[in-house]
Design an enzyme around this catalytic site. Structure first.
Site: not given
Length: 411
Positions: A157, A187, A263, A265
Site C-alpha cells: 500500500h 500487502d 509513514g 508502514s
C-alpha cells in the site's frame, strides 16, 4: 505504582500523674523494729512477686503468640519483598544496559537505523490551465534494505498506484528505485536501488521465536521525512494475531505497543538483538485506542519476498479461473460466478466451465472472493481440492488439482 507503608503506634495509653502520700507515725506510738521479721517478709514477698511475674509473662505469650509471630513473619516478608524489588530493578537495568552503560535500544538504532529508508510514491498530474504534466508525491512510507544488491522490502500500500518511486537514504540522499514486484494479498512489495547506494543491510530474524513480552523496537519515518529515522520502543503484545486484514484476508500478525504511525508502514520491527522480526504495517486508530500496532511476521514475508524477487509475483496455488460475485435478489453474495476458465489449469482439466456457480470448497461455504482465497492459501501447488458448483440447477462436485499462478488472472 509505588508501595505505600504507614506506621502507627500500637498503644495509646494516657499518662497519669501520681502524687506521693506521706504517712507520719504519731510521736506517742513507738515500736522497736525487728530485722529478722523484715528479712523473712521480704523473701516471701519477692518469691510471690517472681511467681506472679512468671505467670503473667507466659500468659501474655500464650494469648498474643499469633500476633507476635505474624509480626515477625510480616517483617520477614517485607524484607524479602524489598530484596525482590531491588533484584528486579538490578535485572531490568542489566537487561536494558550494556556493559558500557549504553541501552540496547541505542545500539539497535545505530546498527539497523541506516538500513531503514524513506519511500516516496509519485504520480503525474496535469495542470488544467497549461496542460503541462508535473510529478508530485502522493504518499510516503518506509522500507528496509535487506541485501547488498539493493533489494528493499516495504508494504504494497506504500507504493500502490505509483508512476515512479524514489528512496531517501538515511543520510538524506534521494535516489530512484525500481518496483520489482508487488502482492496485494500479503500487502508486501519489493523495490531495488543501485547497489552503490547501499551502505547498510538489515539482518532478518526468526519470528517463530518471538514471544509475548519480548522487547520490540519500531524504526521508520512516521508522518514522512520530517521525522525520518524515528525509533519507538515497547513490547510484543501478542503473536499470531489473526485479523481481517487487507479486505478480509487473514494474515497472522505481530501485535506491539511500540508506537506505529502513518509513514511507519514498511519499516522494521526489530528485536533486542537488532534482527528484523516484522514489517510494520497497520495500527488500530479507533477513538480511545492506544498502543495497538501490527507487523507482518518476517517468516511469513520471506517466501513472498523470494518469489517477488525471482518471479515478480507470488507463486501461490491457483484453481485457474476468473470469478465474479453471484448475488441474491437483495444483493447479498451467495456464491462465485465463473466468468473464465484458463487453459492448461487444474480447473479446465477437472471439467469446470464458465457460468458455473461455486458454492463450496472442501465442504466450506463460499460466498465471497476472500472466502475462496482464505482456503486456497492454506494449500500448495499440486494439492487437490473439492469444489462444489451449481450448473443448470444441479449440484456437481469436482476434484481440482491446484496449479501455478497465471499472469493477469483474477485469482
Amino acid at each position: 505504582m509505588d508501595d505505600r507503608f504507614e506506621y502507627e503506634n500500637e498503644n495509646n495509653i494516657p499518662q497519669t500523674t501520681y502524687s506521693p502520700i506521706n504517712y507520719e507515725i504519731p510521736k506517742t506510738i513507738k515500736k522497736k523494729s525487728s530485722t529478722k521479721g523484715y528479712l523473712i517478709s521480704g523473701l516471701i514477698g519477692g518469691l510471690i512477686g517472681a511467681i506472679l511475674i512468671t505467670v503473667f509473662f507466659f500468659g501474655y505469650i500464650s494469648v498474643n503468640k499469633d500476633k507476635l509471630f505474624s509480626s515477625t513473619t510480616a517483617n520477614q516478608s517485607y524484607t524479602q519483598n524489598i530484596s525482590n524489588i531491588n533484584n528486579s530493578a538490578t535485572l531490568t537495568k542489566t537487561a536494558l544496559l550494556s556493559s558500557s552503560g549504553e541501552s540496547f535500544v541505542s545500539q539497535v538504532a545505530k546498527s539497523v537505523g541506516p538500513a531503514v529508508i524513506g519511500i516516496k510514491n509519485k504520480t503525474n498530474v496535469t495542470d488544467w490551465w497549461t496542460e503541462q504534466q508535473y510529478e508530485v508525491t502522493q504518499g510516503e512510507g518506509s522500507g528496509v534494505i535487506i541485501s547488498k544488491d539493493g533489494y528493499i522490502i516495504t508494504n504494497n500500500h506504500v507504493i500502490s498506484g505509483a508512476k515512479s518511486v524514489t528512496v531517501i537514504l538515511s543520510g538524506g540522499k534521494e535516489v530512484p528505485a525500481q518496483i520489482v514486484g508487488t502482492d496485494s494479498q500479503s500487502d508486501l512489495a519489493v523495490l531495488k536501488i543501485d547497489p552503490k547506494y547501499v551502505t547498510a543491510v538489515a539482518r532478518l530474524g526468526d519470528s517463530s521465536k518471538v514471544q509475548v513480552g519480548d522487547f520490540a523496537i519500531a524504526i521508520g519515518n512516521p508522518l514522512g521525512q520530517e521525522f525520518a529515522g524515528s525509533v519507538t520502543f515497547g513490547v510484543v503484545s501478542a503473536v499470531n494475531r489473526k485479523l481481517d486484514y487487507n479486505n478480509g484476508m487473514q494474515i497472522p500478525l505481530i501485535q506491539t505497543d511500540a508506537a506505529i504511525n502513518p509513514g511507519n508502514s514498511g519499516g522494521a520491527l526489530v528485536n533486542k538483538d537488532g534482527e528484523v522480526i516484522g514489517i510494520n504495517s497497520a495500527k488500530i486508530t479507533d477513538t480511545g485506542v492506544e498502543g495497538m500496532g501490527f507487523a507482518i511476521p518476517i517468516n511469513y514475508a520471506k517466501p513472498i519476498i523470494d518469489d517477488l524477487i525471482k518471479y515478480k509475483q507470488v507463486q501461490r496455488p491457483t484453481i485457474g479461473i476468473a470469478v465474479d460475485y453471484y448475488v441474491d435478489r437483495m444483493g447479498n453474495p451467495v456464491g462465485l460466478y465463473i466468468v473464465k476458465v484458463y487453459k492448461g489449469t487444474g480447473a479446465e482439466k477437472a471439467g469446470l466451465k464458465e457460468n458455473d456457480i461455486i458454492t463450496e470448497i472442501d465442504k466450506t461455504k463460499i460466498k465471497t472472493y476472500n472466502d475462496l482465497l482464505n482456503i486456497i492459501v492454506k494449500h500448495k501447488i499440486g494439492d487437490q481440492v473439492s469444489i462444489t458448483v451449481l450448473r443448470d440447477g444441479q449440484v456437481k462436485t469436482f476434484k481440482v488439482t491446484l496449479s501455478k499462478p497465471i499472469s493477469n488472472n483474477n485469482e
